[in-house]
Write an enzyme that holds these catalytic residues in place. Structure first.
Site, PDB file in Angstrom:
ATOM      1  N   SER A 153      33.292  19.001  -7.636  1.00  0.00           N
ATOM      2  CA  SER A 153      34.708  18.771  -7.905  1.00  0.00           C
ATOM      3  C   SER A 153      35.588  19.432  -6.845  1.00  0.00           C
ATOM      4  CB  SER A 153      35.091  19.324  -9.276  1.00  0.00           C
ATOM      5  OG  SER A 153      36.489  19.214  -9.453  1.00  0.00           O
ATOM      6  N   ALA A 192      35.408  19.957 -15.272  1.00  0.00           N
ATOM      7  CA  ALA A 192      35.759  19.713 -13.886  1.00  0.00           C
ATOM      8  C   ALA A 192      35.951  18.213 -13.704  1.00  0.00           C
ATOM      9  CB  ALA A 192      34.670  20.230 -12.953  1.00  0.00           C
ATOM     10  N   TYR A 193      36.942  17.863 -12.935  1.00  0.00           N
ATOM     11  CA  TYR A 193      37.243  16.464 -12.664  1.00  0.00           C
ATOM     12  C   TYR A 193      36.636  16.092 -11.324  1.00  0.00           C
ATOM     13  CZ  TYR A 193      40.077  16.506 -16.745  1.00  0.00           C
ATOM     14  OH  TYR A 193      40.471  16.589 -18.058  1.00  0.00           O
ATOM     15  N   VAL A 194      35.907  14.987 -11.312  1.00  0.00           N
ATOM     16  CA  VAL A 194      35.298  14.532 -10.063  1.00  0.00           C
ATOM     17  C   VAL A 194      36.100  13.395  -9.444  1.00  0.00           C
ATOM     18  CG1 VAL A 194      32.987  15.368 -10.567  1.00  0.00           C
ATOM     19  CG2 VAL A 194      33.635  13.102 -11.343  1.00  0.00           C
TER      20      VAL A 194
END
Length: 159
Positions: free
Chosen positions: A83, A29-31
């Site tokens: 995210s 997951a990209y934050v």
């Protein structure tokens, strides 16, 4: 500073892959993402977790600064919940061929149907003999970057 030099390819239509040396189940997951920089959390087989920061080079998408740190799995799960983007879920097949280690990612969920083969290299100009199952090179096509897939899943592309 860590540097990642990586080329990406699609598979040749109808090609058969050799047997995998290892298979990993991954979710990430990209934050944060923007202007060539991304911050992500990755879980591997629900046993290991990493926080990774990447910054793309201005010359090529094949070259990126990369910083990766192990973190507790529990922290990774909590960070993933923060995210605002789609989670990237994939099964990675590692195929060793001589001194090369191919990572073939079979994407799942929102990116189902996409398969990308990656190869990390020691230098940008490293000579590589491509196996017969490798097709079109997509190294400099930003759509095949994982952080792009988190914002624009393959299922939304007009294929």
């Amino acid at each position: 500073m860590g540097i990642e030099i990586e080329r990406k390819f699609l598979l040749r239509p109808g090609a058969s892959l050799p047997e995998s040396d290892e298979v990993l189940n991954m979710q990430q997951a990209y934050v944060a993402t923007g202007e060539g920089t991304s911050v992500r959390v990755r879980l591997v087989n629900m046993e290991e977790a990493f926080l990774t920061i990447k910054q793309a080079s201005k010359e090529s998408l094949a070259v990126r600064s990369e910083f990766e740190y192990p973190i507790p799995v529990e922290d990774a799960l909590e960070i993933m919940e923060l995210s605002p983007y789609f989670k990237v879920v994939k099964q990675r097949h590692i195929i060793k061929m001589g001194d090369l280690k191919w990572e073939v990612d079979f994407f799942l969920e929102e990116n189902e149907g996409l398969i990308v083969a990656e190869l990390e290299l020691p230098s940008v100009d490293a000579e590589v003999e491509l196996p017969e199952w490798i097709g079109e090179e997509v190294t400099n096509d930003k759509r095949y970057l994982n952080h792009y897939l988190a914002l624009h899943p393959y299922s939304t592309w007009n294929n």
